[in-house]
Design a protein around this motif. Sequence first.
Motif, mmCIF file in Angstrom:
data_model
loop_
_atom_site.group_PDB
_atom_site.id
_atom_site.type_symbol
_atom_site.label_atom_id
_atom_site.label_comp_id
_atom_site.label_asym_id
_atom_site.label_seq_id
_atom_site.Cartn_x
_atom_site.Cartn_y
_atom_site.Cartn_z
ATOM 1 N N LEU A 1 11.162 -2.350 -3.257
ATOM 2 C CA LEU A 1 10.673 -1.143 -4.010
ATOM 3 C C LEU A 1 9.510 -1.489 -4.676
ATOM 4 C CD1 LEU A 1 12.825 1.173 -6.187
ATOM 5 C CD2 LEU A 1 10.797 0.095 -7.258
ATOM 6 N N VAL A 2 8.360 -0.927 -4.569
ATOM 7 C CA VAL A 2 7.208 -1.170 -5.435
ATOM 8 C C VAL A 2 7.088 -0.290 -6.683
ATOM 9 C CG1 VAL A 2 4.650 -1.206 -5.342
ATOM 10 C CG2 VAL A 2 5.930 -2.104 -3.410
ATOM 11 N N TYR A 3 6.963 -0.792 -8.013
ATOM 12 C CA TYR A 3 7.251 0.246 -9.051
ATOM 13 C C TYR A 3 5.787 0.105 -9.798
ATOM 14 C CZ TYR A 3 8.087 -3.737 -12.127
ATOM 15 O OH TYR A 3 8.244 -4.908 -12.693
ATOM 16 N N GLY A 4 5.347 1.391 -10.369
ATOM 17 C CA GLY A 4 4.204 1.074 -11.116
ATOM 18 C C GLY A 4 3.292 1.408 -10.091
ATOM 19 N N MET A 5 1.808 1.055 -10.339
ATOM 20 C CA MET A 5 0.589 1.172 -9.571
ATOM 21 C C MET A 5 0.633 0.288 -8.607
ATOM 22 S SD MET A 5 -0.223 3.878 -11.307
ATOM 23 C CE MET A 5 -1.769 4.637 -10.734
ATOM 24 N N GLY A 6 0.469 0.586 -7.103
ATOM 25 C CA GLY A 6 0.930 -0.390 -6.003
ATOM 26 C C GLY A 6 -0.009 -1.015 -5.273
ATOM 27 N N GLU A 7 -1.251 -0.989 -5.800
ATOM 28 C CA GLU A 7 -2.592 -1.505 -4.755
ATOM 29 C C GLU A 7 -2.426 -3.034 -4.496
ATOM 30 O OE1 GLU A 7 -4.374 1.764 -6.965
ATOM 31 O OE2 GLU A 7 -3.210 0.196 -7.558
ATOM 32 N N THR A 8 -2.040 -3.983 -5.702
ATOM 33 C CA THR A 8 -1.847 -5.362 -5.666
ATOM 34 C C THR A 8 -0.413 -5.844 -4.756
ATOM 35 O OG1 THR A 8 -2.899 -5.367 -7.789
ATOM 36 C CG2 THR A 8 -1.673 -7.264 -6.995
ATOM 37 N N GLN A 9 0.636 -5.027 -5.011
ATOM 38 C CA GLN A 9 1.657 -5.387 -4.341
ATOM 39 C C GLN A 9 1.597 -5.157 -2.829
ATOM 40 O OE1 GLN A 9 1.158 -3.344 -7.378
ATOM 41 N NE2 GLN A 9 3.157 -2.990 -8.109
ATOM 42 N N ILE A 10 1.094 -3.713 -2.533
ATOM 43 C CA ILE A 10 1.252 -3.548 -1.211
ATOM 44 C C ILE A 10 -0.015 -4.464 -0.075
ATOM 45 C CG2 ILE A 10 -0.834 -1.755 -1.049
ATOM 46 C CD1 ILE A 10 2.948 -1.341 0.281
ATOM 47 N N LEU A 11 -0.979 -4.989 -0.894
ATOM 48 C CA LEU A 11 -1.671 -5.812 0.014
ATOM 49 C C LEU A 11 -1.225 -7.038 0.221
ATOM 50 C CD1 LEU A 11 -5.270 -5.116 -1.588
ATOM 51 C CD2 LEU A 11 -4.360 -4.473 0.631
ATOM 52 N N LYS A 12 -0.214 -7.490 -0.848
ATOM 53 C CA LYS A 12 0.243 -8.857 -0.873
ATOM 54 C C LYS A 12 1.537 -8.780 0.420
ATOM 55 C CE LYS A 12 -1.647 -11.817 -3.672
ATOM 56 N NZ LYS A 12 -2.236 -13.209 -3.094
ATOM 57 N N ILE A 13 2.106 -7.581 0.050
ATOM 58 C CA ILE A 13 3.205 -7.433 1.095
ATOM 59 C C ILE A 13 2.666 -7.304 2.469
ATOM 60 C CG2 ILE A 13 5.001 -5.520 1.922
ATOM 61 C CD1 ILE A 13 5.068 -4.807 -1.142
ATOM 62 N N ALA A 14 1.635 -6.679 2.765
ATOM 63 C CA ALA A 14 0.989 -6.665 4.025
ATOM 64 C C ALA A 14 0.527 -7.912 4.647
ATOM 65 C CB ALA A 14 -0.079 -5.489 3.797
ATOM 66 N N GLU A 15 -0.081 -8.795 3.646
ATOM 67 C CA GLU A 15 -0.314 -9.996 4.165
ATOM 68 C C GLU A 15 0.812 -10.935 4.718
ATOM 69 O OE1 GLU A 15 -2.490 -11.737 0.573
ATOM 70 O OE2 GLU A 15 -4.061 -10.422 0.903
ATOM 71 N N ASN A 16 1.839 -10.818 3.897
ATOM 72 C CA ASN A 16 2.876 -11.634 4.131
ATOM 73 C C ASN A 16 3.868 -11.165 5.477
ATOM 74 O OD1 ASN A 16 4.615 -13.300 1.914
ATOM 75 N ND2 ASN A 16 3.013 -11.914 0.963
ATOM 76 N N LEU A 17 3.727 -9.706 5.638
ATOM 77 C CA LEU A 17 4.460 -9.171 7.086
ATOM 78 C C LEU A 17 3.442 -9.547 8.271
ATOM 79 C CD1 LEU A 17 5.349 -5.843 5.818
ATOM 80 C CD2 LEU A 17 6.882 -7.905 6.300
ATOM 81 N N GLU A 18 2.082 -9.473 8.030
ATOM 82 C CA GLU A 18 1.051 -9.861 9.023
ATOM 83 C C GLU A 18 1.263 -11.482 9.423
ATOM 84 O OE1 GLU A 18 -3.648 -9.186 10.014
ATOM 85 O OE2 GLU A 18 -3.182 -9.510 7.846
ATOM 86 N N ALA A 19 1.678 -12.195 8.467
ATOM 87 C CA ALA A 19 1.754 -13.663 8.569
ATOM 88 C C ALA A 19 3.201 -13.787 9.352
ATOM 89 C CB ALA A 19 1.840 -14.526 7.279
ATOM 90 N N GLY A 20 3.763 -12.941 9.623
ATOM 91 C CA GLY A 20 5.139 -13.242 10.182
ATOM 92 C C GLY A 20 6.297 -13.296 9.312
ATOM 93 N N ILE A 21 6.147 -13.217 8.037
ATOM 94 C CA ILE A 21 7.307 -13.554 7.178
ATOM 95 C C ILE A 21 8.150 -12.250 7.251
ATOM 96 C CG2 ILE A 21 7.857 -13.810 4.798
ATOM 97 C CD1 ILE A 21 5.147 -15.235 4.538
ATOM 98 N N ASP A 22 9.389 -12.377 7.370
ATOM 99 C CA ASP A 22 10.417 -11.356 7.381
ATOM 100 C C ASP A 22 10.445 -10.572 5.848
ATOM 101 O OD1 ASP A 22 13.512 -9.946 7.003
ATOM 102 O OD2 ASP A 22 12.914 -10.024 9.159
ATOM 103 N N ILE A 23 10.810 -9.269 5.935
ATOM 104 C CA ILE A 23 10.539 -8.655 4.653
ATOM 105 C C ILE A 23 11.642 -8.873 3.764
ATOM 106 C CG2 ILE A 23 12.003 -6.677 5.633
ATOM 107 C CD1 ILE A 23 9.162 -6.256 3.218
#
Length: 604
Positions: A172-194
């Motif tokens: 769950l991303v709470y608040g204004m989510g730009e920072t979080q969503i980019l970090k999440i995307a980078e992790n998933l792109e790197a092959g890290i499981d959610i």
Amino acid sequence: MVEINRDRFMVISKKDMAERKWNQLDFIIVSGDAYIDHPSFGTAVIARVLEDAGYKVGIIAQPDWHDLKDFKKLGRPRYGFLVTAGNMDSMVNHYSVNKHRRSYDNYSPGGQSGLRPDRATIVYCNRIREAYGDIAIIIGGIEASLRRFAYYDYWDDSVRRSILFDSRADLLVYGMGETQILKIAENLEAGIDIQYVNYLPGTAYVADDLENMADYQLLPSYEEVRKNKKQYAYAYKLEYLEQDPIRGKILVQQHNDKYLLQNPPVKPLSQEKLDHVYSLPYQRDYHPIYEKEGGVPAIKEVKFSLISSRGCFGACSFCAITFHQGKMMAARSKESLLEEAKTIIAMDDFKGYIHDVGGPTANFRKPSCSKQLSQGLCKNKECIFPEACSQLEVDHSEYFDILREIRGLPGVKKVFVRSGIRYDYLLEDKSSHGYLKELAQNHVSGQLKVAPEHVSERVLKYMGKPSIDVFDKFRKKFYQINRQIDKEQYLIPYFISSHPGSTLEDAVKLAEYLRDIDHHPEQVQDFYPTPGTKSTAMYYSGYDPDSMEEIYTAKSSQAKKMQRALLQYHKKRNHKLVRKALKMAGRRDLIGFHKKALVPPVDK
């Protein structure tokens, strides 16, 4: 990298994907709102931020939740689904405070109702699980953000567990989510499981145990807050006190044999990053597919408006902004706002009027004090309530400089300020007379809306609002200045009926005040208990989370109707109920034909 064409909308169909020669999307955003590509809408912002970072993004807006086809129409995304109920909580969107179903939806094509389900976040996530099984699902937006802990649900009249459990989302991303969503995307792109992307500020997740966890604040469990109303109020107090990106702790709330963990809030975007978010290629309109229904009504209020800031340190008890955007301010630069204003001016349907330059509170642009940037906000003290802190830094110069420059642009006839003005903060400025005069002269469209909310000092304390004396001071100044500049303009004060702590006697005081200032509100807002606010914690629990003292709340239909009727005592249809309320309050002296009377003894 994704090639960004500044003149097109985001992907919403396989046809759009084919035109871009894309076989698979990286992320799919599922939203309860129709797709409006404008920076006032979270779906558009997150989509554009991800696109700007090189990801292939598609949007499924208002899918038919009865059929899995709509959730499969863009195929399986490479990294996952991002799910939001939209710009409003779906239950607030659907139901009035009296729990009557609304017939109009501002965020749907043609204002149609019924195009999203109740509790849209939960329903969408469960349909995605049915369609794709074990795929990463990240939830966000106002509905998810304010339901991240166990919460009181007004529509069920019960305490529900965190939305993470009912939605079966991974994060769950709470608040204004730009920072979080980019970090999440980078992790998933790197092959890290959610399941391992669980460390980011501004996120919450579910864990099986608390191994390797240190320095966290344990909240009363879901089971405790469901059974014990005092524990519910106490849990809210702990949640509220830790909502700080610098000094906030990890919060843990047990739900049966699992644990909800909330990481501390994310820091607000820097001005440079915030400017960049608003510079992305939004089309600033609803998608053309909605043209046949007459478009999407929600665009009308924001199409020619500018968002200048985020966050609010006003801390009104009934407002969810503190729990969502946070108290720390983030503001765009003057240059960024002028560039967007020029974009608006160049639009074919622009008529010369900028409708608003503001945010949650228009005249908040800077941190309330410099100390918070290194130490965080004070844990047990508010910035401007019950009165201004001695460390409060008040400066309106930049905001009014921005307004001057925007109204000086060729093609601009008028720049209005329609978002909230904190009059108590304005009055703290040594130059308040000059700024109020400039506001009245150039930025009021005949009426200035302000929100004193009540007159009873006791109720105002529970609301987190300043004394009515402060409003009176502002009101007198406003009308004095309008006489000086020879303008007939009016203050439209907002008041809330039946707020927790407001007795029938308090409602009578408010009615007398309205009589004395000769104000007859056409619309009155009954208190609406929505997740994530201090006032809702008071409403449900019967306790003030700050003092843990018991408070009265009008909950019965009759009690709420009487308080509402008193605010509109001038309407003949309310006279009978007002007479009853006055008798119950021991105020028969206000029934009669004399100057101070609210209602006559009998209606003819």
